[in-house]
Design an enzyme around this catalytic site. Structure first.
Site, PDB file in Angstrom:
ATOM      1  N   HIS A   1      -2.243 -10.514  -2.119  1.00  0.00           N
ATOM      2  CA  HIS A   1      -1.004 -10.867  -2.815  1.00  0.00           C
ATOM      3  C   HIS A   1       0.178 -10.843  -1.857  1.00  0.00           C
ATOM      4  O   HIS A   1       0.032 -10.560  -0.663  1.00  0.00           O
ATOM      5  CB  HIS A   1      -0.758  -9.935  -4.011  1.00  0.00           C
TER       6      HIS A   1
ATOM      7  N   CYS B   1      -4.918  -3.031  -1.625  1.00  0.00           N
ATOM      8  CA  CYS B   1      -4.886  -4.493  -1.582  1.00  0.00           C
ATOM      9  C   CYS B   1      -4.578  -4.982  -0.170  1.00  0.00           C
ATOM     10  O   CYS B   1      -4.265  -4.199   0.715  1.00  0.00           O
ATOM     11  CB  CYS B   1      -3.837  -5.028  -2.560  1.00  0.00           C
TER      12      CYS B   1
END
Length: 264
Positions: A159, A167
């Site tokens: 992202h 992440c």
């Protein structure tokens, strides 16, 4: 290549990745061939990004909508985006990962702030244009291998916003390009694209360099998948049998077919 300690790449600190705006996933959903979801905001961002990326694609002999493949190396902190013109995958672009967390090695438990390693894939349903972190897609952790090891966690994303725990965070500009290329490939008929995540390039030299790691056997199990792509520039089929990865290379498939035909 000299590698820096993983903590030096994390740099900007450890913050939570987007959990509240995404539906929980129990591993990668089945591919259905549907068009990836979008929003007016995502459509606008992709429309703004498209002229620049199309020009760059043309200059390198690629076209928007061609199948893609993603490789991520924690060291040296690079996301590679490969594209298939019909003759095997070729590297389109390498993007610097802005931020990720943890050490070398796989993700084990929910909340361990660790990024996963292994063989994952992304279908249309895993694209998230509503992410609180600009744009995102779920890599598909935990996969069948992870679940066989009772590893927990979910919502591991690539992202934007350069902030993450677990992440792989990019700058907004980088995720806009990656998201557009992924969105158009899926929209154009690619059912899912591979995302292979490695601690570092799994060359014999690097495996020897990290031989003292407690994760060396796990990395040696990932190495056939890494090598198969390096040699063929085709994304290998990876399955899980008895809780272990099995990589089916073109030569392995041919041998199995030959054995089957002999036994007929």
């Amino acid at each position: 290549m000299a590698y820096t300690p993983v903590r030096s790449i994390v740099g900007k600190g450890l913050l939570f990745c987007s959990l509240l705006t995404l539906a929980a996933l129990g591993g990668p959903p089945p591919a259905t061939g549907i068009e990836p979801p979008s929003t007016p905001k995502a459509d606008q961002l992709m429309s703004q990004t498209k002229p620049k990326i199309q020009q760059e694609l043309r200059s390198k002999g690629f076209a928007l909508g061609e199948p893609i493949f993603v490789r991520i190396f924690k060291l040296p902190g690079i996301l590679e985006l490969w594209m298939d013109k019909g003759r095997g995958f070729e590297l389109f672009k390498s993007y610097r990962v802005c931020n990720y967390s943890g050490f070398l090695g796989p993700k084990i438990n929910e909340g361990d702030w660790q990024s996963p390693e292994g063989f994952y894939s992304v279908s249309a349903e895993q694209m998230n244009p509503k992410s609180s972190y600009h744009l995102a897609f779920d890599v598909g952790y935990p996969n069948e291998f992870d679940m066989s090891k009772n590893r927990t966690g979910s919502l591991i994303m690539v992202h934007g916003d350069c902030q993450s725990v677990g992440c792989f965070a990019m700058t907004d500009g980088r995720i806009e390009e990656i998201y557009l290329l992924a969105h158009e490939a899926l929209k154009n008929g690619q059912e899912r694209f591979g995302v292979h995540i490695f601690p570092f390039p799994l060359t014999p030299l690097n495996l020897k360099k990290f031989a003292a790691s407690p994760w060396i056997k796990f990395w040696q199990a990932l190495e056939p998948g890494y090598t198969a792509f390096e040699q063929s520039k085709q994304v290998p089929e990876v399955s899980v049998h008895n809780g272990e990865y099995v990589v089916e290379t073109p030569s392995h498939k041919l041998a199995m077919q030959h054995t089957f035909e002999q036994g007929r």
